[in-house]
Design an enzyme around this catalytic site. Structure first.
Site, PDB file in Angstrom:
ATOM      1  N   HIS A 206       2.437   8.745   0.906  1.00 15.10           N
ATOM      2  CA  HIS A 206       1.192   8.904   0.066  1.00 15.10           C
ATOM      3  C   HIS A 206       1.520   9.834  -1.050  1.00 15.10           C
ATOM      4  O   HIS A 206       2.116  10.932  -0.932  1.00 15.10           O
ATOM      5  CB  HIS A 206       0.053   9.441   0.595  1.00 15.10           C
ATOM      6  CG  HIS A 206      -0.278   8.505   2.070  1.00 15.10           C
ATOM      7  ND1 HIS A 206      -1.021   7.473   2.110  1.00 15.10           N
ATOM      8  CD2 HIS A 206       0.126   8.581   3.393  1.00 15.10           C
ATOM      9  CE1 HIS A 206      -1.173   7.002   3.320  1.00 15.10           C
ATOM     10  NE2 HIS A 206      -0.299   7.559   4.122  1.00 15.10           N
TER      11      HIS A 206
ATOM     12  N   HIS B  92       4.137  10.589   6.284  1.00 13.13           N
ATOM     13  CA  HIS B  92       3.827  10.392   7.580  1.00 13.13           C
ATOM     14  C   HIS B  92       4.695   9.680   8.537  1.00 13.13           C
ATOM     15  O   HIS B  92       5.563   8.644   8.075  1.00 13.13           O
ATOM     16  CB  HIS B  92       2.464   9.488   7.619  1.00 13.13           C
ATOM     17  CG  HIS B  92       1.367  10.261   6.891  1.00 13.13           C
ATOM     18  ND1 HIS B  92       0.498   9.421   6.327  1.00 13.13           N
ATOM     19  CD2 HIS B  92       1.243  11.566   6.917  1.00 13.13           C
ATOM     20  CE1 HIS B  92      -0.472  10.319   6.028  1.00 13.13           C
ATOM     21  NE2 HIS B  92      -0.014  11.494   6.331  1.00 13.13           N
TER      22      HIS B  92
ATOM     23  N   HIS C 282       6.247   6.448   6.196  1.00 18.88           N
ATOM     24  CA  HIS C 282       5.864   6.070   4.830  1.00 18.88           C
ATOM     25  C   HIS C 282       5.293   7.398   3.940  1.00 18.88           C
ATOM     26  O   HIS C 282       5.223   8.433   4.600  1.00 18.88           O
ATOM     27  CB  HIS C 282       4.766   5.118   4.951  1.00 18.88           C
ATOM     28  CG  HIS C 282       3.430   5.576   5.616  1.00 18.88           C
ATOM     29  ND1 HIS C 282       3.292   5.565   7.058  1.00 18.88           N
ATOM     30  CD2 HIS C 282       2.264   6.395   5.089  1.00 18.88           C
ATOM     31  CE1 HIS C 282       2.136   5.981   7.416  1.00 18.88           C
ATOM     32  NE2 HIS C 282       1.528   6.502   6.132  1.00 18.88           N
TER      33      HIS C 282
ATOM     34  N   HIS D  25       0.964  -1.176   0.023  1.00 21.66           N
ATOM     35  CA  HIS D  25       0.020   0.154  -0.082  1.00 21.66           C
ATOM     36  C   HIS D  25       0.866   1.198   0.076  1.00 21.66           C
ATOM     37  O   HIS D  25       0.571   2.643  -0.478  1.00 21.66           O
ATOM     38  CB  HIS D  25      -0.861   0.027   1.266  1.00 21.66           C
ATOM     39  CG  HIS D  25      -1.622  -1.316   1.423  1.00 21.66           C
ATOM     40  ND1 HIS D  25      -2.565  -1.776   0.668  1.00 21.66           N
ATOM     41  CD2 HIS D  25      -1.637  -2.133   2.526  1.00 21.66           C
ATOM     42  CE1 HIS D  25      -3.018  -2.957   1.004  1.00 21.66           C
ATOM     43  NE2 HIS D  25      -2.683  -3.064   1.927  1.00 21.66           N
TER      44      HIS D  25
ATOM     45  N   GLU E  84      -2.942  13.545   1.183  1.00 17.21           N
ATOM     46  CA  GLU E  84      -3.915  13.020   2.063  1.00 17.21           C
ATOM     47  C   GLU E  84      -4.793  14.268   2.534  1.00 17.21           C
ATOM     48  O   GLU E  84      -5.781  14.704   2.390  1.00 17.21           O
ATOM     49  CB  GLU E  84      -3.710  11.919   2.935  1.00 17.21           C
ATOM     50  CG  GLU E  84      -2.952  10.729   2.504  1.00 17.21           C
ATOM     51  CD  GLU E  84      -3.574   9.619   3.150  1.00 17.21           C
ATOM     52  OE1 GLU E  84      -3.049   9.433   4.277  1.00 17.21           O
ATOM     53  OE2 GLU E  84      -3.998   8.555   2.621  1.00 17.21           O
TER      54      GLU E  84
ATOM     55  N   THR F 224      -5.580   6.443   8.150  1.00 20.01           N
ATOM     56  CA  THR F 224      -5.901   6.884   6.858  1.00 20.01           C
ATOM     57  C   THR F 224      -5.863   5.491   6.014  1.00 20.01           C
ATOM     58  O   THR F 224      -6.561   5.758   4.864  1.00 20.01           O
ATOM     59  CB  THR F 224      -5.297   7.924   6.250  1.00 20.01           C
ATOM     60  OG1 THR F 224      -3.980   7.518   5.783  1.00 20.01           O
ATOM     61  CG2 THR F 224      -5.294   9.298   7.158  1.00 20.01           C
TER      62      THR F 224
HETATM   63  N1  LIG Z   1      -1.812   6.859   6.810  1.00 19.59           N
HETATM   64  S1  LIG Z   1      -1.414   6.442   8.418  1.00 19.59           S
HETATM   65  O1  LIG Z   1      -2.760   6.241   9.010  1.00 19.59           O
HETATM   66  O2  LIG Z   1      -0.434   7.229   9.072  1.00 19.59           O
HETATM   67  C1  LIG Z   1      -0.781   4.745   8.245  1.00 19.59           C
HETATM   68  N2  LIG Z   1      -0.631   4.089   7.432  1.00 19.59           N
HETATM   69  N3  LIG Z   1      -0.017   2.926   7.477  1.00 19.59           N
HETATM   70  C2  LIG Z   1       0.188   2.451   8.812  1.00 19.59           C
HETATM   71  N4  LIG Z   1       0.978   1.496   9.104  1.00 19.59           N
HETATM   72  C3  LIG Z   1       1.243   1.237  10.578  1.00 19.59           C
HETATM   73  C4  LIG Z   1      -0.075   0.560  11.048  1.00 19.59           C
HETATM   74  C5  LIG Z   1      -0.062  -0.705  11.565  1.00 19.59           C
HETATM   75  N5  LIG Z   1      -1.466  -0.723  11.856  1.00 19.59           N
HETATM   76  C6  LIG Z   1      -2.297  -1.620  12.627  1.00 19.59           C
HETATM   77  C7  LIG Z   1      -3.463  -1.641  13.189  1.00 19.59           C
HETATM   78  C8  LIG Z   1      -4.048  -2.463  13.823  1.00 19.59           C
HETATM   79  C9  LIG Z   1      -3.670  -3.776  13.687  1.00 19.59           C
HETATM   80  C10 LIG Z   1      -2.202  -4.163  12.964  1.00 19.59           C
HETATM   81  C11 LIG Z   1      -1.610  -3.065  12.513  1.00 19.59           C
HETATM   82  N6  LIG Z   1      -2.201   0.508  11.759  1.00 19.59           N
HETATM   83  N7  LIG Z   1      -1.126   1.230  11.100  1.00 19.59           N
HETATM   84  C12 LIG Z   1       1.409   0.390   8.126  1.00 19.59           C
HETATM   85  C13 LIG Z   1       0.578  -0.570   8.216  1.00 19.59           C
HETATM   86  C14 LIG Z   1      -0.722  -0.710   8.247  1.00 19.59           C
HETATM   87  N8  LIG Z   1      -1.145  -1.974   8.485  1.00 19.59           N
HETATM   88  C15 LIG Z   1      -2.495  -2.551   8.626  1.00 19.59           C
HETATM   89  O3  LIG Z   1      -2.203  -3.938   9.364  1.00 19.59           O
HETATM   90  C16 LIG Z   1      -3.541  -4.665   9.530  1.00 19.59           C
HETATM   91  C17 LIG Z   1      -2.840  -5.646  10.531  1.00 19.59           C
HETATM   92  O4  LIG Z   1      -1.905  -6.593   9.742  1.00 19.59           O
HETATM   93  C18 LIG Z   1      -3.918  -5.048   8.358  1.00 19.59           C
HETATM   94  O5  LIG Z   1      -5.192  -5.757   8.524  1.00 19.59           O
HETATM   95  C19 LIG Z   1      -4.327  -3.864   7.491  1.00 19.59           C
HETATM   96  O6  LIG Z   1      -4.909  -4.339   6.082  1.00 19.59           O
HETATM   97  C20 LIG Z   1      -3.121  -2.839   6.941  1.00 19.59           C
HETATM   98  O7  LIG Z   1      -3.193  -1.609   6.525  1.00 19.59           O
HETATM   99  N9  LIG Z   1      -0.250  -2.769   8.743  1.00 19.59           N
HETATM  100  N10 LIG Z   1       1.094  -1.786   8.708  1.00 19.59           N
HETATM  101  S2  LIG Z   1      -0.094   3.986   9.685  1.00 19.59           S
HETATM  102 ZN   LIG Z   2      -0.046   7.657   6.009  1.00 24.19          ZN
END
Ligand SMILES: NS(=O)(=O)c1nnc(N(Cc2cn(-c3ccccc3)nn2)Cc2cn([C@@H]3O[C@H](CO)[C@@H](O)[C@H](O)[C@H]3O)nn2)s1
Ligand SMILES: [Zn+2]
Length: 258
Positions: free
Chosen positions: A95, A118, A93, A63, A105, A198
């Protein structure tokens, strides 16, 4: 809906089908109406304090492209600003969009920038893991920096020059001796508001800190971001041409400035 993404059939307008919080009352990003922001004298200067050796890997997670940091101890933290205590650096990361005129964003008075950085931190003083913090209203702090098209950015070059090595989803490569402060503008003046991730799961756990001064990026560097793939080995290749969520309703929230 197949796995979420940014295409017509799995993009931001579909996310509510799997993540109903997409229609919540503290969603991000937002369009910052500068006339409506409120000066708050209690807001303190931002204090980023990062150790470049905590950088570990550069990754294509399908992503975005990110640099992941060692967050097993308080080596790199953000404090000050609207924050209470230290928030531990987790990853950075980006966008971007399909053309240089859109990609950020957040927007400022309806204007979008070419891209957005970010810097993601979590409240390791109150919570024991990132994922637990991601479920708390004060769990995460994300510092956002706008990227404006102009001269090439020599610090960003350290990242864009590696993108062809992590072209496919899931690829990562050792990447250390990198301090996110090297990407920050001269002024650390900011806007701040309460919002969400986001990206799915869109959790409403983010204290957003948006720097008012952009940094520069050149068209060639933007083109390199668009050349990485949202697909893994063996899949029909799809280029990551955009990975931004559009601005969401403010729902009465206040945006403060220092
Ligand atoms: N624009 S922003 O809001 O600053 C962000 N954009 N990406 C971000 N990452 C760090 C992160 C991890 N998680 C998360 C939340 C709950 C459970 C596990 C992980 N939230 N932000 C990169 C990223 C996002 N994720 C998410 O992990 C989930 C669990 O593995 C998966 O279901 C989602 O599809 C995936 O989006 N993993 N790494 S923060
Ligand atoms: Zn982000």
């Amino acid at each position: 809906m197949l796995h979420w993404g940014y295409d017509e059939d799995n993009g931001p307008s579909h996310w509510k089908e799997v993540f109903p919080i997409a229609n919540g009352d503290r969603q991000s990003p937002i369009d910052i109406r500068t006339q409506d922001t409120k000066y708050d004298p209690t807001l303190r200067p931002l204090r980023p304090n990062y150790d470049p050796t905590s950088a570990k890997v550069i990754l294509n997670n399908g992503h975005s492209t990110s640099v992941e940091f060692d967050d097993t101890e308080n080596k790199s933290v953000l404090s000050g600003g609207p924050l209470i205590g230290n928030y531990r650096l987790r990853q950075i990361h980006f966008h971007w969009g399909p053309s240089d005129d859109i990609g950020s964003e957040h927007a400022v008075d309806g204007t979008k920038f070419a891209a957005e950085l970010h810097v993601v931190h979590w409240n390791a003083e109150k919570y024991s893991t990132f994922v637990e913090a991601a479920r708390q209203p004060d769990g995460l702090a994300v510092m956002a920096v706008f990227l404006k098209v102009g001269e090439c950015n020599s610090q960003l070059k350290k990242i864009t020059d590696l993108l062809d090595v992590i072209k496919v989803k899931g690829k990562q490569r050792t990447f250390t001796n990198f301090d996110p402060s090297w990407l920050l503008p001269h002024s650390l003046d900011y806007w701040t508001y309460l919002g969400s991730l986001t990206v799915p799961p869109l959790l409403e756990s983010v204290i957003w800190i948006i720097l008012r001064e952009p940094i520069n990026i050149c068209s060639e560097q933007l083109a390199k971001f668009r050349s990485i793939l949202c697909t893994g080995d063996g899949e029909v290749a799809c280029r990551m041409l955009k990975n931004f969520r559009p601005p969401q309703p403010l729902r009465g929230r206040e945006v403060r400035r220092n």
